[in-house]
Design a protein around this motif. Sequence first.
Motif, short mmCIF file in Angstrom:
data_model
loop_
_atom_site.label_atom_id
_atom_site.label_comp_id
_atom_site.label_asym_id
_atom_site.label_seq_id
_atom_site.Cartn_x
_atom_site.Cartn_y
_atom_site.Cartn_z
N TYR A 155 0.83 -1.21 0.00
CA TYR A 155 0.00 0.00 0.00
C TYR A 155 0.86 1.26 0.00
O TYR A 155 0.63 2.20 -0.77
CB TYR A 155 -0.91 -0.05 1.23
CG TYR A 155 -1.79 1.14 1.42
CD1 TYR A 155 -2.96 1.30 0.68
CD2 TYR A 155 -1.49 2.11 2.37
CE1 TYR A 155 -3.79 2.39 0.88
CE2 TYR A 155 -2.30 3.21 2.57
CZ TYR A 155 -3.45 3.35 1.82
OH TYR A 155 -4.27 4.43 2.01
N MET A 158 2.94 1.57 -3.36
CA MET A 158 2.12 1.99 -4.49
C MET A 158 1.89 3.49 -4.48
O MET A 158 1.99 4.16 -5.51
CB MET A 158 0.79 1.23 -4.45
CG MET A 158 -0.12 1.49 -5.66
SD MET A 158 -1.20 2.93 -5.52
CE MET A 158 -2.34 2.36 -4.28
N ILE A 170 5.23 0.49 -11.08
CA ILE A 170 4.00 0.44 -10.28
C ILE A 170 3.17 -0.79 -10.61
O ILE A 170 2.34 -1.22 -9.81
CB ILE A 170 3.18 1.73 -10.49
CG1 ILE A 170 2.22 1.94 -9.31
CG2 ILE A 170 2.41 1.68 -11.80
CD1 ILE A 170 1.53 3.27 -9.32
N TYR A 173 2.87 -3.63 -8.13
CA TYR A 173 2.08 -3.47 -6.91
C TYR A 173 0.59 -3.29 -7.19
O TYR A 173 -0.20 -3.34 -6.27
CB TYR A 173 2.60 -2.25 -6.12
CG TYR A 173 4.05 -2.38 -5.75
CD1 TYR A 173 4.45 -3.08 -4.62
CD2 TYR A 173 5.04 -1.79 -6.54
CE1 TYR A 173 5.79 -3.21 -4.29
CE2 TYR A 173 6.37 -1.92 -6.21
CZ TYR A 173 6.75 -2.62 -5.09
OH TYR A 173 8.07 -2.75 -4.77
N VAL A 174 0.20 -3.05 -8.44
CA VAL A 174 -1.21 -2.95 -8.81
C VAL A 174 -1.48 -3.88 -9.98
O VAL A 174 -0.59 -4.15 -10.80
CB VAL A 174 -1.62 -1.50 -9.16
CG1 VAL A 174 -1.44 -0.59 -7.98
CG2 VAL A 174 -0.83 -0.99 -10.36
N TYR A 179 -4.68 -0.48 -12.72
CA TYR A 179 -3.68 0.46 -13.27
C TYR A 179 -4.32 1.71 -13.89
O TYR A 179 -3.89 2.83 -13.62
CB TYR A 179 -2.80 -0.27 -14.28
CG TYR A 179 -1.75 0.59 -14.92
CD1 TYR A 179 -0.59 0.93 -14.25
CD2 TYR A 179 -1.91 1.07 -16.23
CE1 TYR A 179 0.38 1.72 -14.83
CE2 TYR A 179 -0.96 1.86 -16.82
CZ TYR A 179 0.19 2.18 -16.12
OH TYR A 179 1.15 2.98 -16.70
N VAL A 182 -5.39 4.13 -11.20
CA VAL A 182 -4.30 4.76 -10.45
C VAL A 182 -3.74 5.96 -11.21
O VAL A 182 -3.45 7.02 -10.63
CB VAL A 182 -3.20 3.73 -10.14
CG1 VAL A 182 -1.97 4.40 -9.55
CG2 VAL A 182 -3.72 2.68 -9.17
N ARG A 270 -1.13 -8.16 -5.23
CA ARG A 270 -1.17 -6.80 -5.77
C ARG A 270 -2.52 -6.17 -5.46
O ARG A 270 -3.49 -6.87 -5.18
CB ARG A 270 -0.92 -6.81 -7.29
CG ARG A 270 0.44 -7.33 -7.70
CD ARG A 270 0.66 -7.20 -9.19
NE ARG A 270 -0.25 -8.05 -9.95
CZ ARG A 270 -0.35 -8.03 -11.28
NH1 ARG A 270 0.39 -7.20 -11.98
NH2 ARG A 270 -1.20 -8.83 -11.90
#
Length: 319
Positions: A155, A158, A170, A173-174, A179, A182, A270
Amino acid sequence: MSLRLANLTTIRLLQDNLPPLLVPQLRERHTKHWDPKWKSLRRQKVMKVDLPNFREKPEDLTEEQVRAKLKEHGILPPRPWVEKPFFISSTGGIFEPYVPPEGDGKISPIHMQGAKQKLQFLEKKSKTMMAIRKIRMFEEDFDTTAFCKEAENIYVKMHELMAKKDWDNITDYVTERAYPEVIHNVENKTIHWKLIKNIELPRVVHARCTDVITKENVFGQTTVRFHTQQMLAVYDRFGRLMHGSEIIAKDVLEYIVFEKHLANVYGKWRIQGKIIPDWLPPKEPSATTYLKPAEETPPALPAEVPPPEEKEISKESNP
């Protein structure tokens, strides 16, 4: 010519009678070896290659001619390939999303409504425990306490990469589904984000597992409750503050969904999305500032000349 033939006849007679070491060399042409045993070897030095006709177009050939040429070269005829390989690394959404209780983070468990929320949480805990048991079939060392620490690191990482706009790293982590959300509306903005402290320790409140296409292709999702104190400030491209503050910290309660491709040996947890409850009031849009244009005063109109006064002439004065 007769003298040359006589000489050749004499030399051939000598070749038949003399030993091999004393046989004189007779060369008829400078391009050939005198010994005829090398003829077959010279023939093997040359390889005849069937060159293709480069002027020939496949469009001009019939189907039978194309098949004959493929058979001549030992190539199987092409087959129509309808299937397309694809790799599913994440699901398209959140299956069986967690419903946060209304007033979470504000209502005490001693309160009547808070006690009711705790009871509902215990009723839904059985499905969560079954999902955690299935996750442990793929991860033997899975523990909710250790996972919460890992989820907190994901968390924080990211948000730091989002503030740096590091779109290449990134994706570790996602998921591919999260994506676009974000990176949405982040261009031409400067973000300052910092996690100050945890008001409550993060905990797993929801877990589910599902299979995609086949029974062995299993995905797992866990919902982690974060109650933290954060600092967020968003500036536009001109350096004007749009949202938040770098001085004032705020308490944030979030439900983050983490996903992992359990069937994949190299899969990792993720961020899949964030749960926003229906009872949450809508957020106010960010303040957008504009340059106030200068007020233009209208030009002054020229002064009007009053019309000349008309003198009344009485009828009596007329001659």
